[in-house]
Design a protein around this motif. Structure first.
Motif, PDB file in Angstrom:
ATOM      1  N   TRP A 136      44.654  27.194  35.992  1.00 54.17           N
ATOM      2  CA  TRP A 136      45.973  27.720  35.647  1.00 54.17           C
ATOM      3  C   TRP A 136      46.705  26.828  34.657  1.00 54.17           C
ATOM      4  O   TRP A 136      47.499  27.317  33.844  1.00 54.17           O
ATOM      5  CB  TRP A 136      46.818  27.916  36.902  1.00 54.17           C
ATOM      6  CG  TRP A 136      46.499  29.177  37.637  1.00 54.17           C
ATOM      7  CD1 TRP A 136      46.048  29.294  38.915  1.00 54.17           C
ATOM      8  CD2 TRP A 136      46.597  30.518  37.138  1.00 54.17           C
ATOM      9  NE1 TRP A 136      45.849  30.618  39.249  1.00 54.17           N
ATOM     10  CE2 TRP A 136      46.183  31.389  38.182  1.00 54.17           C
ATOM     11  CE3 TRP A 136      46.978  31.070  35.926  1.00 54.17           C
ATOM     12  CZ2 TRP A 136      46.152  32.778  38.028  1.00 54.17           C
ATOM     13  CZ3 TRP A 136      46.952  32.445  35.769  1.00 54.17           C
ATOM     14  CH2 TRP A 136      46.546  33.284  36.813  1.00 54.17           C
ATOM     15  N   SER A 154      45.893  43.659  38.221  1.00 55.06           N
ATOM     16  CA  SER A 154      46.695  43.269  39.375  1.00 55.06           C
ATOM     17  C   SER A 154      47.263  44.484  40.100  1.00 55.06           C
ATOM     18  O   SER A 154      47.376  44.484  41.331  1.00 55.06           O
ATOM     19  CB  SER A 154      47.837  42.350  38.930  1.00 55.06           C
ATOM     20  OG  SER A 154      47.343  41.151  38.376  1.00 55.06           O
ATOM     21  N   MET A 179      38.442  36.748  45.368  1.00 53.39           N
ATOM     22  CA  MET A 179      38.637  35.690  44.387  1.00 53.39           C
ATOM     23  C   MET A 179      37.392  35.409  43.550  1.00 53.39           C
ATOM     24  O   MET A 179      37.464  34.701  42.534  1.00 53.39           O
ATOM     25  CB  MET A 179      39.111  34.408  45.070  1.00 53.39           C
ATOM     26  CG  MET A 179      40.601  34.373  45.359  1.00 53.39           C
ATOM     27  SD  MET A 179      41.606  34.372  43.844  1.00 53.39           S
ATOM     28  CE  MET A 179      41.192  32.754  43.177  1.00 53.39           C
ATOM     29  N   PHE A 234      37.961  36.428  40.009  1.00 57.22           N
ATOM     30  CA  PHE A 234      38.944  35.709  39.204  1.00 57.22           C
ATOM     31  C   PHE A 234      38.329  34.920  38.037  1.00 57.22           C
ATOM     32  O   PHE A 234      38.926  34.865  36.949  1.00 57.22           O
ATOM     33  CB  PHE A 234      39.759  34.777  40.099  1.00 57.22           C
ATOM     34  CG  PHE A 234      40.767  33.950  39.360  1.00 57.22           C
ATOM     35  CD1 PHE A 234      41.907  34.539  38.834  1.00 57.22           C
ATOM     36  CD2 PHE A 234      40.582  32.593  39.171  1.00 57.22           C
ATOM     37  CE1 PHE A 234      42.836  33.796  38.140  1.00 57.22           C
ATOM     38  CE2 PHE A 234      41.505  31.843  38.476  1.00 57.22           C
ATOM     39  CZ  PHE A 234      42.638  32.431  37.959  1.00 57.22           C
ATOM     40  N   SER A 291      39.614  40.247  36.646  1.00 55.46           N
ATOM     41  CA  SER A 291      40.142  39.000  37.201  1.00 55.46           C
ATOM     42  C   SER A 291      41.488  39.240  37.881  1.00 55.46           C
ATOM     43  O   SER A 291      41.748  38.738  38.982  1.00 55.46           O
ATOM     44  CB  SER A 291      40.288  37.969  36.083  1.00 55.46           C
ATOM     45  OG  SER A 291      40.854  36.770  36.559  1.00 55.46           O
ATOM     46  N   TRP A 331      42.747  38.527  41.814  1.00 50.63           N
ATOM     47  CA  TRP A 331      43.895  37.640  42.050  1.00 50.63           C
ATOM     48  C   TRP A 331      44.987  38.334  42.848  1.00 50.63           C
ATOM     49  O   TRP A 331      45.561  37.759  43.780  1.00 50.63           O
ATOM     50  CB  TRP A 331      44.426  37.144  40.721  1.00 50.63           C
ATOM     51  CG  TRP A 331      45.624  36.255  40.836  1.00 50.63           C
ATOM     52  CD1 TRP A 331      46.911  36.553  40.536  1.00 50.63           C
ATOM     53  CD2 TRP A 331      45.639  34.907  41.320  1.00 50.63           C
ATOM     54  NE1 TRP A 331      47.738  35.485  40.787  1.00 50.63           N
ATOM     55  CE2 TRP A 331      46.978  34.458  41.268  1.00 50.63           C
ATOM     56  CE3 TRP A 331      44.644  34.037  41.776  1.00 50.63           C
ATOM     57  CZ2 TRP A 331      47.349  33.179  41.664  1.00 50.63           C
ATOM     58  CZ3 TRP A 331      45.023  32.756  42.173  1.00 50.63           C
ATOM     59  CH2 TRP A 331      46.361  32.343  42.114  1.00 50.63           C
ATOM     60  N   TRP A 359      43.985  38.893  46.589  1.00 50.79           N
ATOM     61  CA  TRP A 359      44.188  37.631  47.314  1.00 50.79           C
ATOM     62  C   TRP A 359      45.673  37.382  47.547  1.00 50.79           C
ATOM     63  O   TRP A 359      46.083  36.989  48.647  1.00 50.79           O
ATOM     64  CB  TRP A 359      43.594  36.449  46.549  1.00 50.79           C
ATOM     65  CG  TRP A 359      44.185  35.144  47.001  1.00 50.79           C
ATOM     66  CD1 TRP A 359      45.242  34.487  46.447  1.00 50.79           C
ATOM     67  CD2 TRP A 359      43.809  34.379  48.147  1.00 50.79           C
ATOM     68  NE1 TRP A 359      45.544  33.346  47.165  1.00 50.79           N
ATOM     69  CE2 TRP A 359      44.678  33.256  48.220  1.00 50.79           C
ATOM     70  CE3 TRP A 359      42.822  34.521  49.126  1.00 50.79           C
ATOM     71  CZ2 TRP A 359      44.575  32.300  49.220  1.00 50.79           C
ATOM     72  CZ3 TRP A 359      42.729  33.557  50.123  1.00 50.79           C
ATOM     73  CH2 TRP A 359      43.595  32.463  50.161  1.00 50.79           C
ATOM     74  N   SER A 379      36.886  27.568  38.871  1.00 50.82           N
ATOM     75  CA  SER A 379      37.469  28.690  39.613  1.00 50.82           C
ATOM     76  C   SER A 379      36.439  29.335  40.522  1.00 50.82           C
ATOM     77  O   SER A 379      36.763  29.773  41.634  1.00 50.82           O
ATOM     78  CB  SER A 379      38.065  29.721  38.642  1.00 50.82           C
ATOM     79  OG  SER A 379      37.084  30.204  37.742  1.00 50.82           O
TER      80      SER A 379
END
Length: 404
Positions: free
Chosen positions: A236, A267, A290, A293, A316, A320, A323, A382
């Motif tokens: 990140w 998302s 995850m 991701f 991805s 995310w 989660w 990741s």
């Protein structure tokens, strides 16, 4: 891992609609800023290091002050604190817009306003968790819908920001961002909440210690935060400044905004799935998701054709968000309401404290390793974090609060 369909519950009452609007407007503005800031920094010649310093200042201030925000929210009430934070953030963004309009904006000013915005957000963020159970009777469904809103905002915000900076000026994007904070504050002020019991018996230090003791007593909680430290430093932290350089260099400014928007679209799908799926072991289900991701840093590293780039970001984002719903619901249902703000503050601080470190070192690391190797390293790390979520027993075995 057993799952059940969500029972029908009325969600869209007046309070939740206002809360939802506040969240989506705030996130919409927030997701415009990295695009506008990245383009501004590159246009002014400050480069990856400038982007990293500004984002690192925001994240660092947020991480350092968010625990105090949690204590203040428990000692007083989160809503007026959040409204005040919205006012400060609106003023900060207008100040940035005004200076950009007047001429060459110095790096110190961009870093300073980022720092001020981080402190204000630290006062705002802890109250978000405690407000969800107050505006909805179905916490997981509410979290899922909130994630949908965040996904929609994450999808629209960068795209709008990219269009604005390409066709007008970054100052316009910062002005629109200020307006979103104004709308958020108005919606929060209009909420009608039940009576809030506050505990002012202890000192500030005692409350901080109480929150810390509660935080570290839950092995599943601090284990996730340790994993998030790795994710923050290696993924990140560098993904926005380094990913921006990689994608803009290969496909142009608009493609970077579209990629961030694709992450938001994914998302939305992940949040919608989380609304329907009720896992008896939510963190296990989230940990499996995850594994999707790492496609974001991988796509940023390889910079394939734009459709494949957007697909990688979207998948991805799906993992995310799924989660994120499982995690937020677990926090809100496993921690008592009278200490939720304080414990959430430690959780939030721990989750992102490593991010500013990753952002600040992203510039020197890029010079040392190169853009593509650094993003490939983020991909590997990741993937390792996803494996760790499944490998740690307290995380893997934790059952939902309503599971029997």
């Amino acid at each position: 891992m057993a799952v059940t369909d969500a029972p029908p519950v009325r969600l869209w009452n007046r309070n939740f609609t206002l809360y939802f609007t506040a969240r989506i407007m705030s996130v919409l503005g927030d997701t415009m800023v990295p695009v506008a800031l990245a383009v501004t920094m590159l246009a002014l010649g400050y480069g990856v290091s400038g982007i990293g310093y500004a984002l690192g200042a925001w994240m660092g201030a947020f991480a350092l002050f968010v625990v105090f925000g949690g204590v203040f929210a428990d000692r007083f009430h989160p809503r007026p604190q959040m409204i005040g934070a919205d006012v400060v953030r609106a003023v900060v963004q207008l100040a940035v817009a005004a200076w950009i309009w007047t001429g060459h904006t110095p790096l110190w000013f961009l870093i300073g306003t980022s720092l001020a915005g981080g402190v204000a957000t630290a006062m705002f963020q802890p109250g978000l968790n405690s407000l969800v159970p107050q505006v909805s009777t179905d916490v997981q469904k509410a979290n899922g819908v909130v994630r949908v809103s965040q996904g929609l905002a994450t999808m629209a915000g960068p795209a709008i920001g990219g269009v604005l900076v390409a066709t007008t000026s970054p100052a316009v994007a910062f002005t629109v961002d200020a307006a979103t904070f104004v709308i958020s504050g108005i919606c929060l002020a209009a909420l009608r909440l039940p009576a809030f019991t506050v505990d002012r018996s202890g000192s500030m230090l005692a409350n901080l210690r109480f929150g810390w003791d509660d935080f570290r007593s839950r092995s599943w909680l601090w284990a996730v935060i340790l994993i998030w430290w790795v994710l923050g430093v290696f993924v990140w932290g560098p993904i926005t400044p380094v990913g921006a350089v990689s994608i803009i260099g290969e496909h142009g400014k608009a493609a970077f905004g579209y990629a961030e928007a694709a992450f938001g679209a994914g998302s939305v799908l992940g949040a919608l799935a989380a609304i329907r799926i009720r896992a008896t072991r939510p963190l296990l289900a989230g940990g499996i998701a995850m594994f999707l991701f790492p496609l974001m840093p991988l796509a940023a590293a390889l910079t394939p054709a734009v459709p494949l780039l957007l697909l990688g970001y979207a998948i991805s984002g799906l993992g995310w968000a799924f989660w994120g719903v499982q995690w937020a619901t677990t926090i809100q249902t496993r921690i008592p309401a009278d200490r939720l703000n304080r414990v959430s503050a430690y959780e939030i601080a721990g989750s992102i404290l490593a991010v500013p470190l990753g952002q600040v070192v992203s510039g020197p690391a890029t010079h040392l390793l190169g853009v593509r190797p650094l993003l490939l390293l983020a991909t590997v790390m990741s993937l390792g974090c996803a494996i760790a979520l499944l490998a740690v027993a307290p995380i893997r075995r934790l059952r939902a609060a309503d599971a029997h």
